[in-house]
Design a protein around this motif. Structure first.
Motif, short mmCIF file in Angstrom:
data_model
loop_
_atom_site.label_atom_id
_atom_site.label_comp_id
_atom_site.label_asym_id
_atom_site.label_seq_id
_atom_site.Cartn_x
_atom_site.Cartn_y
_atom_site.Cartn_z
N ILE A 1 -30.73 -20.80 -13.74
CA ILE A 1 -29.90 -22.00 -13.68
C ILE A 1 -28.76 -21.77 -12.70
O ILE A 1 -28.02 -20.79 -12.78
CB ILE A 1 -29.34 -22.35 -15.08
N ASP A 2 -28.63 -22.68 -11.75
CA ASP A 2 -27.55 -22.63 -10.76
C ASP A 2 -26.39 -23.46 -11.31
O ASP A 2 -26.43 -24.68 -11.33
CB ASP A 2 -28.04 -23.21 -9.43
N LYS B 1 -22.54 -30.21 -10.15
CA LYS B 1 -22.57 -31.29 -9.16
C LYS B 1 -23.45 -32.45 -9.64
O LYS B 1 -23.10 -33.62 -9.49
CB LYS B 1 -23.06 -30.77 -7.81
N LYS B 2 -24.61 -32.09 -10.21
CA LYS B 2 -25.51 -33.14 -10.67
C LYS B 2 -24.92 -33.88 -11.86
O LYS B 2 -24.99 -35.11 -11.93
CB LYS B 2 -26.86 -32.52 -11.06
N LEU B 3 -24.33 -33.14 -12.79
CA LEU B 3 -23.71 -33.79 -13.94
C LEU B 3 -22.58 -34.70 -13.49
O LEU B 3 -22.42 -35.83 -13.98
CB LEU B 3 -23.16 -32.74 -14.91
N ALA B 4 -21.77 -34.21 -12.54
CA ALA B 4 -20.64 -35.01 -12.06
C ALA B 4 -21.13 -36.30 -11.39
O ALA B 4 -20.54 -37.37 -11.57
CB ALA B 4 -19.80 -34.19 -11.09
N LYS B 5 -22.22 -36.20 -10.63
CA LYS B 5 -22.77 -37.38 -9.96
C LYS B 5 -23.28 -38.39 -10.99
O LYS B 5 -23.03 -39.59 -10.88
CB LYS B 5 -23.89 -36.96 -9.01
N THR C 1 -26.11 -38.66 -20.05
CA THR C 1 -26.24 -38.41 -18.60
C THR C 1 -26.49 -36.95 -18.30
O THR C 1 -26.72 -36.58 -17.16
CB THR C 1 -24.95 -38.85 -17.87
N ILE C 2 -26.46 -36.11 -19.34
CA ILE C 2 -26.61 -34.67 -19.14
C ILE C 2 -28.03 -34.24 -19.46
O ILE C 2 -28.56 -34.60 -20.51
CB ILE C 2 -25.63 -33.91 -20.06
N PRO C 3 -28.70 -33.51 -18.60
CA PRO C 3 -30.04 -33.01 -18.90
C PRO C 3 -29.96 -31.92 -19.97
O PRO C 3 -29.68 -30.77 -19.68
CB PRO C 3 -30.53 -32.45 -17.56
N LYS C 4 -30.20 -32.28 -21.21
CA LYS C 4 -30.02 -31.34 -22.32
C LYS C 4 -30.91 -30.10 -22.18
O LYS C 4 -30.56 -29.03 -22.66
CB LYS C 4 -30.34 -32.03 -23.65
N TYR C 5 -32.06 -30.27 -21.54
CA TYR C 5 -32.97 -29.13 -21.43
C TYR C 5 -32.44 -28.08 -20.46
O TYR C 5 -32.99 -26.99 -20.36
CB TYR C 5 -34.36 -29.61 -20.96
N LYS C 6 -31.35 -28.39 -19.72
CA LYS C 6 -30.77 -27.42 -18.80
C LYS C 6 -29.72 -26.54 -19.47
O LYS C 6 -29.24 -25.58 -18.91
CB LYS C 6 -30.11 -28.15 -17.62
N GLY D 1 -30.59 -18.34 -22.03
CA GLY D 1 -30.27 -19.61 -21.40
C GLY D 1 -29.99 -19.47 -19.92
O GLY D 1 -29.79 -20.45 -19.23
N LYS D 2 -29.99 -18.25 -19.43
CA LYS D 2 -29.72 -18.05 -18.01
C LYS D 2 -30.91 -18.48 -17.16
O LYS D 2 -30.77 -18.88 -16.02
CB LYS D 2 -29.39 -16.58 -17.77
N TYR D 3 -32.12 -18.38 -17.74
CA TYR D 3 -33.34 -18.76 -17.06
C TYR D 3 -34.07 -19.84 -17.85
O TYR D 3 -33.84 -20.00 -19.05
CB TYR D 3 -34.28 -17.56 -16.89
N PHE D 4 -34.95 -20.58 -17.19
CA PHE D 4 -35.79 -21.54 -17.90
C PHE D 4 -37.16 -21.63 -17.23
O PHE D 4 -37.32 -21.31 -16.06
CB PHE D 4 -35.13 -22.92 -17.99
#
Length: 825
Positions: free
Chosen positions: A15-16, A22-26, A439-444, A493-496
């Motif tokens: 996960i970056d 940035k994506k969440l903010a957008k 608006t948040i991708p919960k799976y991330k 949670g660091k990787y998916f």
């Protein structure tokens, strides 16, 4: 599991955090813009309606009063202002009976609901109804929309009936709400001076305390304040805050309110020393760079002043008059009223007289109109987002919900009243934090251990606590003014996984009867178009993947992942079925239900006994996927070492005596892939087991009053996985309690052996730390200041200062500010 079949096609990605933010903010910015535009349309409609309206003191208008609607008299006739108002339960509004075609109007109990100013305001604001409805059609996720008038009435859509309290009173006044205050005024530093001389005894002091309390109601988190009581000496209401200001958050205001009761009247009032102290404090605090860095004001609450104290104002405040003076004359006598009027008018403030407790609310509100003038003259429609706060209106099964509000001020655009800066009111709409979470991708990420502190009515990023440990789970929180914080874990949670299966096989397994998806997750946005609003998320996914609904907007990445989870977890159904077919006669005392959950919100549930169980049902909010969090059992397993079992024991909340039987133990195990990567809970499975256990519990427990946060120091114990066993002692009263703690392998359990010869509750060992209290009061929430400040305006009409006609102050004193300004050039 079929994972091995697809392992070659699976990518394990890190996960970056920066890209995620940035994506969440957008996503949030788009959502914020949508809500702000709805409010902006209301502002434009309100200002146009007022511009076209001519005030009519004799106007008679029957409006829908929110308290009186559908009320009848003894003869069965509708009450005046209480006509028939159709109300229908609506699931979008928590099944409250509402009218989605019309708004209605609430008027505070202490105001006359047929006052000409109220009636005229209600009449012209009726034009907002069509905008309310249009906004709701454009954005069905909107909830309450409203207009809070500067005159005190509150127009709310959809219309709903308001019920008085047991005393027949509705104390709600929209002008006291944070959204109104933040939208109407700029941030401010305020010093409140309260006269506690002997003449203030009895009712006057009671009115004075209520006036201070009402002023505190009008302050928000962007404001700073302190309270000084004075007679021949100065008495800081909170002595440890001598010479400084504190943030006007809820905790600080409540702390000062408690101390107001300790004030008593005696001695002689020396206002000059109080004014000197107030000006010095504001000046020094402003130079620290703390506080509002905008408006400043002194609120003077007294029963009279023997002088105008012009030398003090000349020293500290003229010619710029950057500190406004608001004076409140307590009592019916007006012997010293002229001096107080002059002080307010000579310092761009406002004078008002408060004779009874019933007069307090309306008279305190006058200062807000003065502070709003510069913003109105500038015609700056600043968009305000409040902090997240607790609201009971749409309380769900989990209780009170977190809410934020977007608001904008409404101004008079009439040229002839421009210098007066007339604020008409504030419009706003509420936004549940759950809407933000969509608006948040919960799976991330997975929700972690958020700790809401006791007695808090609002939530700020700076108030969230988390442990600085490698295995701590990630968390997301919000603060006002569009700031977003994301805490990512360094452990699980660091990787998916990023898997890939065909649409056909994915849909085949997704439609299995034992499979369910998180109802509150947005796999597809079904709110945009009316024809989609009745669809379930599963139906929307199917129609999106088959191309039957090209207008549907869906999260392609999330859908791809949930299809993958459905396919690779499908074989577990056959395993569960074989267990059910081979169960023995005594299996009712074994496994009751088996279930599985994945990071994408997919659940599989298999009951081994009858359907009469209350676990994993829609009512069991803690144990199902929803917009707020992952299930409790999922989170507990996620925090454990892979391959270990997690035992969850539902302790009774009642009184326990002797040996207590415990059953329904949840045994959880985390399933990870064979690779050495730290994967964020690819799949978590669990079984609900009925095991007979007996557990010793204390016969009696002494309960103490709830402690205030940060006021105590007490021993704490933190689990460290590398330490398998440890011993220690706890000092309690006049003895030591020895203990041994040992980890139980492959589980979340510990065995604790305690020496019971030293009988003392840990609560008795708490040590109060007095110094921490003051530090907590002084601490500020970390927040961004509003981008604009409207403290003053050169065109402001300062003569509108509360009954200046008949001022008896000396002409030389009235002219002094002007002369000083001329000589200073």
């Amino acid at each position: 599991f079929k994972y091995k079949e697809y392992e070659k096609d699976v990518a394990i990605e890190e996960i970056d955090g920066l890209q995620l933010v940035k994506k969440l903010a957008k996503n949030m910015e788009e959502m914020f813009h949508k809500k702000s535009e709805a409010v902006r349309r209301l502002v434009e409609a309100a200002e146009d309606a007022y511009l076209k309206h001519e005030f009519d003191a004799d106007l008679q208008y029957e409006y829908f009063n929110a308290v009186l609607i559908n009320e009848r008299d003894e003869e069965g006739n509708y009450l005046e202002l209480g006509k028939e108002f159709i109300l229908v339960p609506n699931d979008h509004f928590n099944n409250l009976p509402v009218n989605i075609s019309l708004s209605d109007v609430q008027v505070p109990t202490n105001m006359y609901n047929k006052d000409p100013a109220i009636v005229n305001g209600v009449y012209w604001s009726e034009s907002l109804n069509k905008v309310f409805v249009d906004n709701f059609d454009r954005d069905p996720s909107l909830i309450w929309q409203y207009f809070g008038s500067a005159k005190g009435f509150f127009r709310q859509y959809p219309g709903i009936k308001w019920e008085p309290d047991e005393n027949g009173v509705i104390a709600f006044d929209c002008r006291n709400r944070k959204w109104y205050i933040q939208a109407a005024t700029s941030p401010k530093d305020v010093v409140i001076l309260v006269d506690v001389s002997g003449s203030m005894k009895g009712l006057r002091l009671t009115i004075a305390k209520q006036t201070v309390s009402s002023i505190l109601d009008t302050l928000g988190d962007d404001d700073f304040f302190n309270i000084i009581a004075y007679n021949e000496e100065l008495h800081y209401v909170e002595p440890c805050l001598n010479g400084t200001l504190v943030q006007a958050d809820r905790a600080n205001k409540e702390h000062f309110r408690e101390h107001l009761d300790k004030l008593f009247a005696k001695g002689i009032g020396m206002l000059d020393i109080a004014l000197n102290e107030a000006f010095n404090m504001l000046n020094e605090f402003n130079h620290t760079g703390q506080g509002s860095i905008c408006s400043q004001a002194i609120m003077l609450i007294t029963d009279g002043a023997v002088d105008t104290y012009d030398t003090i104002f000349a020293k500290y405040n003229w010619p710029d008059r950057k500190v406004r003076i608001f004076t409140y004359l307590i009592g019916r006598e007006a012997a010293f009223a002229d001096n107080l009027k002059w002080m307010a008018c000579a310092n761009k403030g406002f004078f008002t007289q408060i004779s009874t407790l019933a007069d307090v609310q309306e008279n305190v509100m006058e200062y807000l109109h003065v502070l709003s003038r510069p913003k109105v003259i500038d015609q700056e429609h600043d968009v305000v987002w409040t902090e997240a706060y607790i609201d009971s209106t749409l309380a769900d099964d989990q209780g009170l919900v977190l809410m934020t509000t977007v608001a904008m001020p409404v101004f008079s655009k009439q040229n002839e009243t421009r210098s007066k800066g007339i604020l008409l009111g504030v419009v706003g709409t509420d936004v549940p934090v759950k809407e933000l979470l969509k608006t948040i991708p919960k799976y991330k990420y997975e929700e972690g251990k958020k700790r809401r502190k006791p007695n808090y009515s609002s939530v700020d990023l700076s108030e969230v606590e988390w442990e600085d440990r490698d295995d701590v789970v990630s968390d997301v929180c919000f603060i006002s003014l569009h700031s977003l914080g994301v805490a990512l874990s360094r452990g699980h949670g660091k990787y998916f996984f990023r898997g890939n299966v065909t649409v056909e096989e994915g849909l085949h397994d997704l439609e299995h009867p034992d499979v369910s998806l998180a109802d509150e997750w947005s796999y597809c946005n079904t709110d945009l178009h009316p024809e989609h609003r009745q669809m379930t998320q599963l139906e929307a996914i199917k129609r999106y993947l088959t191309g039957k609904e090209p207008l549907l907007q869906c999260d392609k990445e999330l859908i791809q992942e949930v299809l993958f989870d459905a396919v690779v977890s499908a074989p577990i159904e056959a395993y569960w079925t074989s267990l059910a077919l081979n169960k023995s006669e005594n299996s009712d005392k074994g496994v009751e239900v088996a279930f599985l959950g994945t990071r994408t919100g997919l659940s599989r549930i298999n009951l081994f006994v009858g359907p009469e169980q209350d676990f994993l049902t829609a009512e069991d909010k803690e144990n199902i996927f929803n917009a707020d969090h992952f299930p409790l059992w999922y989170r507990r397993a996620a925090e454990q070492i892979p391959g270990s079992f997690v035992y969850s024991i539902p302790f009774s909340t009642g009184n326990l005596t002797g040996w207590q039987k415990l059953s329904n133990i949840s045994v959880l195990c985390e399933l990870c892939n064979a690779a050495s990567h730290v994967v964020h809970n690819f799949v978590c499975c669990s079984s609900h087991v009925n095991i007979k256990m007996f557990f010793p519990v204390p016969i009696a427990q002494r309960l103490k009053q709830t402690l205030e946060p940060c006021d105590t120091e007490y021993p704490a114990f933190v689990s460290e996985r590398t330490i398998k066993e440890t011993t220690g002692n706890i000092a309690c009263d006049d003895c030591f309690k020895s203990f041994v703690i040992q980890q139980i392998p492959s589980s979340n359990l510990f065995m604790v052996v305690v020496d019971n010869e030293c009988f003392s509750s840990l609560l008795n060992c708490l040590v109060h730390n007095e110094s921490l209290k003051c530090e907590r009061l002084k601490s500020q929430k970390i927040r961004r200041r509003p981008e604009s400040c409207h403290g003053f305006h050169p065109e402001e009409n300062a003569r509108e200062c509360g009954g200046v006609s008949g001022l008896s102050a000396k002409p030389s004193l009235v002219l002094l500010p002007l002369l000083l300004k001329i000589f200073s050039r």
